[in-house]
Design an enzyme around this catalytic site. Structure first.
Site, PDB file in Angstrom:
ATOM      1  N   LYS A   9       0.826  -1.207   0.000  1.00 42.86           N
ATOM      2  CA  LYS A   9       0.000   0.000   0.000  1.00 42.86           C
ATOM      3  C   LYS A   9       0.865   1.263   0.000  1.00 42.86           C
ATOM      4  O   LYS A   9       2.087   1.200   0.217  1.00 42.86           O
ATOM      5  CB  LYS A   9      -0.916  -0.035   1.229  1.00 42.86           C
ATOM      6  CG  LYS A   9      -1.891  -1.205   1.232  1.00 42.86           C
ATOM      7  CD  LYS A   9      -2.837  -1.125   2.421  1.00 42.86           C
ATOM      8  CE  LYS A   9      -3.822  -2.293   2.413  1.00 42.86           C
ATOM      9  NZ  LYS A   9      -4.836  -2.142   3.474  1.00 42.86           N
ATOM     10  N   TYR A  49     -12.368  -1.931  -3.482  1.00 44.02           N
ATOM     11  CA  TYR A  49     -12.849  -2.133  -2.106  1.00 44.02           C
ATOM     12  C   TYR A  49     -14.376  -2.019  -2.007  1.00 44.02           C
ATOM     13  O   TYR A  49     -14.896  -1.724  -0.922  1.00 44.02           O
ATOM     14  CB  TYR A  49     -12.176  -1.126  -1.169  1.00 44.02           C
ATOM     15  CG  TYR A  49     -10.775  -1.529  -0.737  1.00 44.02           C
ATOM     16  CD1 TYR A  49     -10.566  -2.670   0.038  1.00 44.02           C
ATOM     17  CD2 TYR A  49      -9.669  -0.759  -1.074  1.00 44.02           C
ATOM     18  CE1 TYR A  49      -9.300  -3.040   0.453  1.00 44.02           C
ATOM     19  CE2 TYR A  49      -8.387  -1.122  -0.657  1.00 44.02           C
ATOM     20  CZ  TYR A  49      -8.214  -2.265   0.109  1.00 44.02           C
ATOM     21  OH  TYR A  49      -6.959  -2.630   0.527  1.00 44.02           O
ATOM     22  N   ASN A 112      -2.034   0.026   6.931  1.00 46.91           N
ATOM     23  CA  ASN A 112      -1.472  -1.242   7.406  1.00 46.91           C
ATOM     24  C   ASN A 112      -0.611  -1.941   6.355  1.00 46.91           C
ATOM     25  O   ASN A 112      -0.453  -3.161   6.364  1.00 46.91           O
ATOM     26  CB  ASN A 112      -2.575  -2.153   7.957  1.00 46.91           C
ATOM     27  CG  ASN A 112      -3.608  -2.524   6.917  1.00 46.91           C
ATOM     28  OD1 ASN A 112      -3.522  -2.080   5.768  1.00 46.91           O
ATOM     29  ND2 ASN A 112      -4.571  -3.347   7.294  1.00 46.91           N
ATOM     30  N   HIS A 115      -2.067  -5.511   1.586  1.00 47.69           N
ATOM     31  CA  HIS A 115      -3.379  -6.153   1.439  1.00 47.69           C
ATOM     32  C   HIS A 115      -3.143  -7.553   0.905  1.00 47.69           C
ATOM     33  O   HIS A 115      -2.257  -7.760   0.078  1.00 47.69           O
ATOM     34  CB  HIS A 115      -4.255  -5.378   0.437  1.00 47.69           C
ATOM     35  CG  HIS A 115      -5.480  -6.149   0.034  1.00 47.69           C
ATOM     36  ND1 HIS A 115      -6.623  -6.161   0.795  1.00 47.69           N
ATOM     37  CD2 HIS A 115      -5.711  -6.977  -1.027  1.00 47.69           C
ATOM     38  CE1 HIS A 115      -7.521  -6.947   0.212  1.00 47.69           C
ATOM     39  NE2 HIS A 115      -6.988  -7.455  -0.898  1.00 47.69           N
ATOM     40  N   GLU A 126      -9.478 -10.572  -7.487  1.00 44.71           N
ATOM     41  CA  GLU A 126      -8.522  -9.490  -7.248  1.00 44.71           C
ATOM     42  C   GLU A 126      -7.305  -9.594  -8.180  1.00 44.71           C
ATOM     43  O   GLU A 126      -6.787  -8.575  -8.640  1.00 44.71           O
ATOM     44  CB  GLU A 126      -8.098  -9.483  -5.778  1.00 44.71           C
ATOM     45  CG  GLU A 126      -9.256  -9.082  -4.866  1.00 44.71           C
ATOM     46  CD  GLU A 126      -8.890  -9.051  -3.395  1.00 44.71           C
ATOM     47  OE1 GLU A 126      -7.741  -9.380  -3.033  1.00 44.71           O
ATOM     48  OE2 GLU A 126      -9.769  -8.666  -2.588  1.00 44.71           O
TER      49      GLU A 126
HETATM   50  P1  CMP Z   1      -7.277  -4.647   3.902  1.00 46.98           P
HETATM   51  O1  CMP Z   1      -6.823  -5.996   4.285  1.00 46.98           O
HETATM   52  O2  CMP Z   1      -6.683  -4.017   2.709  1.00 46.98           O
HETATM   53  O3  CMP Z   1      -8.870  -4.667   3.735  1.00 46.98           O
HETATM   54  C1  CMP Z   1      -9.702  -3.581   4.031  1.00 46.98           C
HETATM   55  C2  CMP Z   1      -8.961  -2.450   4.646  1.00 46.98           C
HETATM   56  O4  CMP Z   1      -9.751  -1.508   5.339  1.00 46.98           O
HETATM   57  C3  CMP Z   1      -8.011  -2.958   5.718  1.00 46.98           C
HETATM   58  O5  CMP Z   1      -6.976  -3.680   5.134  1.00 46.98           O
HETATM   59  C4  CMP Z   1      -7.618  -1.680   6.404  1.00 46.98           C
HETATM   60  O6  CMP Z   1      -6.616  -0.980   5.707  1.00 46.98           O
HETATM   61  C5  CMP Z   1      -8.921  -0.888   6.303  1.00 46.98           C
HETATM   62  N1  CMP Z   1      -9.584  -0.886   7.607  1.00 46.98           N
HETATM   63  C6  CMP Z   1     -10.132  -1.936   8.242  1.00 46.98           C
HETATM   64  N2  CMP Z   1     -10.666  -1.530   9.418  1.00 46.98           N
HETATM   65  C7  CMP Z   1     -10.441  -0.211   9.516  1.00 46.98           C
HETATM   66  C8  CMP Z   1     -10.754   0.771  10.481  1.00 46.98           C
HETATM   67  N3  CMP Z   1     -11.392   0.450  11.621  1.00 46.98           N
HETATM   68  N4  CMP Z   1     -10.376   2.044  10.240  1.00 46.98           N
HETATM   69  C9  CMP Z   1      -9.742   2.372   9.096  1.00 46.98           C
HETATM   70  N5  CMP Z   1      -9.415   1.467   8.127  1.00 46.98           N
HETATM   71  C10 CMP Z   1      -9.762   0.201   8.345  1.00 46.98           C
END
Ligand code: CMP
Length: 137
Positions: A9, A49, A112, A115, A126
């Site tokens: 990311k 998403y 984070n 993904h 995906e």
């Molecule tokens: P990802 O695995 O890419 O799938 C969905 C994404 O939403 C997740 O990683 C996080 O980056 C984001 N996400 C999930 N929960 C939260 C949250 N509580 N606040 C902000 N972003 C979130």
């Protein structure tokens, strides 16, 4: 043999962590079957998403994922879908296990760093979102 999608990311690419992240996959015997760097438009991030559209963090997620380039990869290996998720660690880095990508590099649940597809169906969709069959080898 499975294939799955991995995204490094914007927070990972911005901090020059691409090589360190790829090493964590390759060290576990996971093969990179396809790879490209690109910047998602807001529309593309919304489409990718779409399953999270109703979540309160959707707008924040779309802004983040489109703010700067990402590196997308098709990973290949035995049980690659689950192993990718094990190597990434828990979605919330505060809960991620020692040695995982998110424990090592992530600052928050929103940013984070990586993904990974969460099921065989998601992996197929995906991977196809980013790669033509001819780009995977
Ligand atoms: P990802 O695995 O890419 O799938 C969905 C994404 O939403 C997740 O990683 C996080 O980056 C984001 N996400 C999930 N929960 C939260 C949250 N509580 N606040 C902000 N972003 C979130």
């Amino acid at each position: 043999m499975e294939r799955t999608l991995s995204i490094i990311k914007p927070d990972g690419v911005e901090r020059n962590l691409v090589g360190k992240i790829i090493t964590k996959f390759e060290d576990q015997g996971i093969r990179i079957a396809a790879l490209k760097k690109l910047q998602l438009s807001k529309k593309q991030a919304e489409a990718f998403y779409a399953v999270h559209k109703a979540r309160p963090f959707f707008g924040e997620l779309v802004d983040f994922m489109s703010r700067s380039p990402v590196v997308v990869m098709c990973l290949e290996g035995e049980n690659a879908i689950q192993r990718n998720r094990d190597i990434m660690g828990a979605t919330n880095p505060a809960q991620a296990a020692e040695g995982t990508i998110r424990k090592s590099f992530s600052k928050s649940i929103g940013e984070n760093t990586v993904h990974g597809s969460d099921s065989a169906e998601a992996a197929a969709n995906e991977v196809a979102f980013f790669f033509a069959a001819s780009e995977i080898c």
